[in-house]
Design a protein around this motif. Structure first.
Motif, PDB file in Angstrom:
ATOM      1  N   MET A  87       0.827  -1.208   0.000  1.00 54.86           N
ATOM      2  CA  MET A  87       0.000   0.000   0.000  1.00 54.86           C
ATOM      3  C   MET A  87       0.865   1.264   0.000  1.00 54.86           C
ATOM      4  O   MET A  87       0.578   2.223  -0.722  1.00 54.86           O
ATOM      5  CB  MET A  87      -0.922   0.002   1.220  1.00 54.86           C
ATOM      6  N   LEU A  88       1.911   1.264   0.795  1.00 53.60           N
ATOM      7  CA  LEU A  88       2.790   2.434   0.862  1.00 53.60           C
ATOM      8  C   LEU A  88       3.587   2.587  -0.428  1.00 53.60           C
ATOM      9  O   LEU A  88       3.734   3.695  -0.956  1.00 53.60           O
ATOM     10  CB  LEU A  88       3.724   2.311   2.062  1.00 53.60           C
ATOM     11  N   ASP A  89       4.098   1.481  -0.933  1.00 51.25           N
ATOM     12  CA  ASP A  89       4.951   1.536  -2.121  1.00 51.25           C
ATOM     13  C   ASP A  89       4.179   2.048  -3.336  1.00 51.25           C
ATOM     14  O   ASP A  89       4.686   2.867  -4.109  1.00 51.25           O
ATOM     15  CB  ASP A  89       5.531   0.155  -2.409  1.00 51.25           C
ATOM     16  N   LYS A  90       2.951   1.605  -3.512  1.00 52.72           N
ATOM     17  CA  LYS A  90       2.179   2.041  -4.675  1.00 52.72           C
ATOM     18  C   LYS A  90       1.800   3.515  -4.577  1.00 52.72           C
ATOM     19  O   LYS A  90       1.453   4.140  -5.589  1.00 52.72           O
ATOM     20  CB  LYS A  90       0.935   1.173  -4.862  1.00 52.72           C
ATOM     21  N   SER A  91       1.868   4.079  -3.362  1.00 47.45           N
ATOM     22  CA  SER A  91       1.601   5.511  -3.178  1.00 47.45           C
ATOM     23  C   SER A  91       2.898   6.316  -3.109  1.00 47.45           C
ATOM     24  O   SER A  91       2.879   7.485  -2.716  1.00 47.45           O
ATOM     25  CB  SER A  91       0.782   5.725  -1.900  1.00 47.45           C
ATOM     26  N   PHE A  92       4.023   5.681  -3.468  1.00 46.31           N
ATOM     27  CA  PHE A  92       5.333   6.333  -3.505  1.00 46.31           C
ATOM     28  C   PHE A  92       5.737   6.869  -2.126  1.00 46.31           C
ATOM     29  O   PHE A  92       6.338   7.942  -2.003  1.00 46.31           O
ATOM     30  CB  PHE A  92       5.347   7.466  -4.545  1.00 46.31           C
ATOM     31  N   LEU A  93       5.415   6.096  -1.093  1.00 48.32           N
ATOM     32  CA  LEU A  93       5.765   6.463   0.273  1.00 48.32           C
ATOM     33  C   LEU A  93       6.795   5.484   0.820  1.00 48.32           C
ATOM     34  O   LEU A  93       6.835   4.319   0.414  1.00 48.32           O
ATOM     35  CB  LEU A  93       4.522   6.454   1.163  1.00 48.32           C
ATOM     36  N   PRO A  94       7.654   5.926   1.751  1.00 49.95           N
ATOM     37  CA  PRO A  94       8.621   5.015   2.360  1.00 49.95           C
ATOM     38  C   PRO A  94       7.924   3.826   3.009  1.00 49.95           C
ATOM     39  O   PRO A  94       6.858   3.981   3.616  1.00 49.95           O
ATOM     40  CB  PRO A  94       9.317   5.894   3.408  1.00 49.95           C
ATOM     41  N   THR A  95       8.520   2.666   2.881  1.00 50.23           N
ATOM     42  CA  THR A  95       7.898   1.449   3.412  1.00 50.23           C
ATOM     43  C   THR A  95       8.466   1.017   4.755  1.00 50.23           C
ATOM     44  O   THR A  95       7.902   0.141   5.409  1.00 50.23           O
ATOM     45  CB  THR A  95       8.070   0.297   2.412  1.00 50.23           C
ATOM     46  N   LYS A  96       9.574   1.628   5.170  1.00 50.81           N
ATOM     47  CA  LYS A  96      10.207   1.213   6.426  1.00 50.81           C
ATOM     48  C   LYS A  96      10.040   2.229   7.545  1.00 50.81           C
ATOM     49  O   LYS A  96      10.403   1.952   8.681  1.00 50.81           O
ATOM     50  CB  LYS A  96      11.704   0.953   6.196  1.00 50.81           C
ATOM     51  N   GLU A  97       9.517   3.380   7.227  1.00 47.29           N
ATOM     52  CA  GLU A  97       9.421   4.456   8.212  1.00 47.29           C
ATOM     53  C   GLU A  97       8.172   5.280   7.938  1.00 47.29           C
ATOM     54  O   GLU A  97       7.956   5.740   6.814  1.00 47.29           O
ATOM     55  CB  GLU A  97      10.647   5.367   8.125  1.00 47.29           C
ATOM     56  N   VAL A  98       7.326   5.440   8.950  1.00 43.95           N
ATOM     57  CA  VAL A  98       6.169   6.327   8.843  1.00 43.95           C
ATOM     58  C   VAL A  98       6.453   7.585   9.643  1.00 43.95           C
ATOM     59  O   VAL A  98       6.848   7.524  10.815  1.00 43.95           O
ATOM     60  CB  VAL A  98       4.887   5.655   9.366  1.00 43.95           C
ATOM     61  N   VAL A  99       6.292   8.731   8.994  1.00 47.42           N
ATOM     62  CA  VAL A  99       6.455  10.017   9.657  1.00 47.42           C
ATOM     63  C   VAL A  99       5.140  10.774   9.567  1.00 47.42           C
ATOM     64  O   VAL A  99       4.633  11.004   8.466  1.00 47.42           O
ATOM     65  CB  VAL A  99       7.592  10.849   9.030  1.00 47.42           C
ATOM     66  N   LEU A 100       4.574  11.120  10.711  1.00 47.23           N
ATOM     67  CA  LEU A 100       3.336  11.879  10.762  1.00 47.23           C
ATOM     68  C   LEU A 100       3.649  13.365  10.899  1.00 47.23           C
ATOM     69  O   LEU A 100       4.656  13.738  11.510  1.00 47.23           O
ATOM     70  CB  LEU A 100       2.479  11.428  11.950  1.00 47.23           C
ATOM     71  N   GLU A 101       2.796  14.207  10.357  1.00 42.60           N
ATOM     72  CA  GLU A 101       2.885  15.641  10.604  1.00 42.60           C
ATOM     73  C   GLU A 101       2.033  15.999  11.808  1.00 42.60           C
ATOM     74  O   GLU A 101       1.283  15.169  12.337  1.00 42.60           O
ATOM     75  CB  GLU A 101       2.434  16.426   9.371  1.00 42.60           C
ATOM     76  N   LEU A 264      -3.093   4.293   4.558  1.00 41.06           N
ATOM     77  CA  LEU A 264      -3.350   3.069   5.317  1.00 41.06           C
ATOM     78  C   LEU A 264      -4.735   3.060   5.953  1.00 41.06           C
ATOM     79  O   LEU A 264      -5.481   2.089   5.825  1.00 41.06           O
ATOM     80  CB  LEU A 264      -2.274   2.879   6.385  1.00 41.06           C
ATOM     81  N   LEU A 265      -5.091   4.150   6.656  1.00 46.47           N
ATOM     82  CA  LEU A 265      -6.367   4.178   7.367  1.00 46.47           C
ATOM     83  C   LEU A 265      -7.489   4.789   6.531  1.00 46.47           C
ATOM     84  O   LEU A 265      -8.608   4.958   7.025  1.00 46.47           O
ATOM     85  CB  LEU A 265      -6.227   4.927   8.694  1.00 46.47           C
ATOM     86  N   PHE A 266      -7.215   5.113   5.280  1.00 44.69           N
ATOM     87  CA  PHE A 266      -8.265   5.510   4.351  1.00 44.69           C
ATOM     88  C   PHE A 266      -8.654   4.327   3.480  1.00 44.69           C
ATOM     89  O   PHE A 266      -9.820   3.976   3.382  1.00 44.69           O
ATOM     90  CB  PHE A 266      -7.794   6.689   3.491  1.00 44.69           C
ATOM     91  N   GLU A 267      -7.661   3.698   2.852  1.00 44.44           N
ATOM     92  CA  GLU A 267      -7.969   2.545   2.002  1.00 44.44           C
ATOM     93  C   GLU A 267      -8.507   1.380   2.818  1.00 44.44           C
ATOM     94  O   GLU A 267      -9.372   0.636   2.359  1.00 44.44           O
ATOM     95  CB  GLU A 267      -6.709   2.119   1.246  1.00 44.44           C
ATOM     96  N   LYS A 268      -7.974   1.225   4.022  1.00 46.18           N
ATOM     97  CA  LYS A 268      -8.438   0.152   4.911  1.00 46.18           C
ATOM     98  C   LYS A 268      -8.800   0.776   6.273  1.00 46.18           C
ATOM     99  O   LYS A 268      -8.062   0.646   7.248  1.00 46.18           O
ATOM    100  CB  LYS A 268      -7.357  -0.923   5.068  1.00 46.18           C
ATOM    101  N   PRO A 269      -9.957   1.452   6.352  1.00 51.14           N
ATOM    102  CA  PRO A 269     -10.314   2.174   7.576  1.00 51.14           C
ATOM    103  C   PRO A 269     -10.600   1.274   8.768  1.00 51.14           C
ATOM    104  O   PRO A 269     -10.667   1.764   9.899  1.00 51.14           O
ATOM    105  CB  PRO A 269     -11.575   2.946   7.160  1.00 51.14           C
ATOM    106  N   ARG A 270     -10.713  -0.039   8.518  1.00 54.92           N
ATOM    107  CA  ARG A 270     -10.957  -0.971   9.625  1.00 54.92           C
ATOM    108  C   ARG A 270      -9.655  -1.542  10.185  1.00 54.92           C
ATOM    109  O   ARG A 270      -9.672  -2.368  11.094  1.00 54.92           O
ATOM    110  CB  ARG A 270     -11.908  -2.075   9.173  1.00 54.92           C
ATOM    111  N   MET A 271      -8.534  -1.110   9.614  1.00 55.50           N
ATOM    112  CA  MET A 271      -7.236  -1.432  10.210  1.00 55.50           C
ATOM    113  C   MET A 271      -7.160  -0.783  11.593  1.00 55.50           C
ATOM    114  O   MET A 271      -7.761   0.262  11.841  1.00 55.50           O
ATOM    115  CB  MET A 271      -6.118  -0.903   9.310  1.00 55.50           C
ATOM    116  N   GLU A 272      -6.426  -1.382  12.514  1.00 57.90           N
ATOM    117  CA  GLU A 272      -6.329  -0.847  13.868  1.00 57.90           C
ATOM    118  C   GLU A 272      -5.004  -0.117  14.056  1.00 57.90           C
ATOM    119  O   GLU A 272      -4.022  -0.382  13.362  1.00 57.90           O
ATOM    120  CB  GLU A 272      -6.498  -1.968  14.895  1.00 57.90           C
ATOM    121  N   PHE A 273      -5.024   0.811  15.005  1.00 57.77           N
ATOM    122  CA  PHE A 273      -3.856   1.641  15.270  1.00 57.77           C
ATOM    123  C   PHE A 273      -3.357   1.378  16.691  1.00 57.77           C
ATOM    124  O   PHE A 273      -4.148   1.300  17.631  1.00 57.77           O
ATOM    125  CB  PHE A 273      -4.203   3.121  15.086  1.00 57.77           C
ATOM    126  N   LEU A 274      -2.053   1.248  16.821  1.00 62.11           N
ATOM    127  CA  LEU A 274      -1.427   0.814  18.067  1.00 62.11           C
ATOM    128  C   LEU A 274      -1.840   1.640  19.275  1.00 62.11           C
ATOM    129  O   LEU A 274      -2.032   1.112  20.371  1.00 62.11           O
ATOM    130  CB  LEU A 274       0.098   0.871  17.903  1.00 62.11           C
TER     131      LEU A 274
END
Length: 332
Positions: A87-101, A264-274
């Motif tokens: 999901m991250l790769d197809k959106s041209f986003l890093p796959t090993k690190e998530v950075v939130l604003e 991640l939480l738009f395409e799969k909004p039923r995914m859970e967050f830590l």
């Protein structure tokens, strides 16, 4: 061997107790180097604020700085790691690190200046890149003493961490503080000290209890200030709220931490967050509010989305799609 969920729970306990989370190599500070060209390179960026009109009001989005979470599969749960990478790769986003604003809107209604959420303050549990709210406000020429109201979506440290200063004085000396009573009671409960939530509880006690006499509690559906209506969206915390912000027939919904990621939480909004208090309840709130915003074509602003966090939501199969609003640089 430990399951991935067990490892994630252990990581959550370590983090909320105050262990520093430092981002990946992309966020480490490096010494400035001179270019071989005649003009030296610079690591300075433009001030982190962005203004736009909302009816008769003016909105200034200010940044508290990037908040690195690390490996996305440790924070976004319920989906195989390979699927998250895809999901991250197809959106041209890093796959090993998530950075939130951290996008905090300041709304100037003409007779009242309202700030939504306050960032991490001086807390550095997520590394050195947070805590920029005061400098962002200064760059936008917004004085701390001019803030009339601080509206908190919930009581996590990256939203209330800037209320009480290290000088033992209120950061916003003339502001009333608006927060749900549910979150105030839950996160200032001293019986939780020393447990899994120790760091979060300490931050809430430090920032909220000293301003208790300034706090106004609100309920679902209430107009807490002219042009600001509360929308209960529990789950991330039990008292989490979104806010519909309106002026002269124009509106947008500040969704706080209803959703942390535009893919991640738009395409799969039923995914859970830590970091959800109740992940199942959070999913229900996320789907309900996003459905409403999509049906009404109401713009949203998300605290943790890519800068400045303003856009639209559309239905996409069983999930949603995020459409960023173009930035308008011309003067208002």
């Amino acid at each position: 061997m430990e399951s991935r969920k067990t490892r994630s729970q252990m990581r959550r306990r370590d983090l909320v107790k105050g262990a520093a989370l430092v981002g990946g190599a992309a966020l480490t500070e490096v010494a400035a180097t001179r270019s071989k060209a005649k003009e030296p390179k610079s690591d300075k960026q433009v001030p982190s604020y962005y203004r736009f009109a909302l009816g008769e009001a003016q909105v200034t989005v200010v940044s508290d700085g990037p908040l690195p979470l690390g490996d996305p599969s440790e924070s976004f749960l319920g989906v195989p790691k390979e699927e998250i990478v895809r999901m991250l790769d197809k959106s041209f986003l890093p796959t090993k690190e998530v950075v939130l604003e951290q996008n905090a809107p300041v709304v100037n209604f003409g007779n009242k200046l309202v700030l939504f959420d306050t960032g991490m303050g001086s807390l550095k549990q997520f590394g050195p890149t947070t805590g920029r709210l005061k400098s962002s406000l200064a760059a936008a020429a917004i004085a701390l003493e001019d803030i009339d109201a601080v509206v908190c979506s919930h009581a996590h440290w990256d939203h209330i961490g800037g209320i009480w200063g290290d000088d033992d004085k209120p950061t916003f000396p003339n502001a009333q503080i608006y927060i749900s009573e549910t979150d105030y009671d839950y996160w200032t409960d001293k019986s939780k000290l020393g447990g899994d939530l120790d760091g979060l509880v300490r931050a809430a006690i430090h920032n909220l209890q000293p301003v208790r006499d300034r706090i106004v509690f609100f309920k679902d559906g209430e107009q807490i200030l002219p042009g600001v209506h509360a929308i209960a969206s529990p789950g991330h915390t039990l008292g989490h709220h979104c806010f519909m912000i309106e002026s002269a027939g124009k509106s947008f919904c500040y969704v706080g931490d209803l959703t942390h990621h535009p893919v991640l939480l738009f395409e799969k909004p039923r995914m859970e967050f830590l970091f959800d208090t109740d992940s199942k309840l959070s999913v229900k709130s996320r789907v309900r509010v996003l459905d409403m915003l999509a049906a009404n074509r109401t713009p949203l602003m998300a605290y943790h989305f890519p800068w400045p966090g303003l856009g639209h939501v559309g239905k996409d199969g069983d999930g949603f799609r995020y459409y960023p609003e173009p930035m308008h640089i011309s003067s208002l």
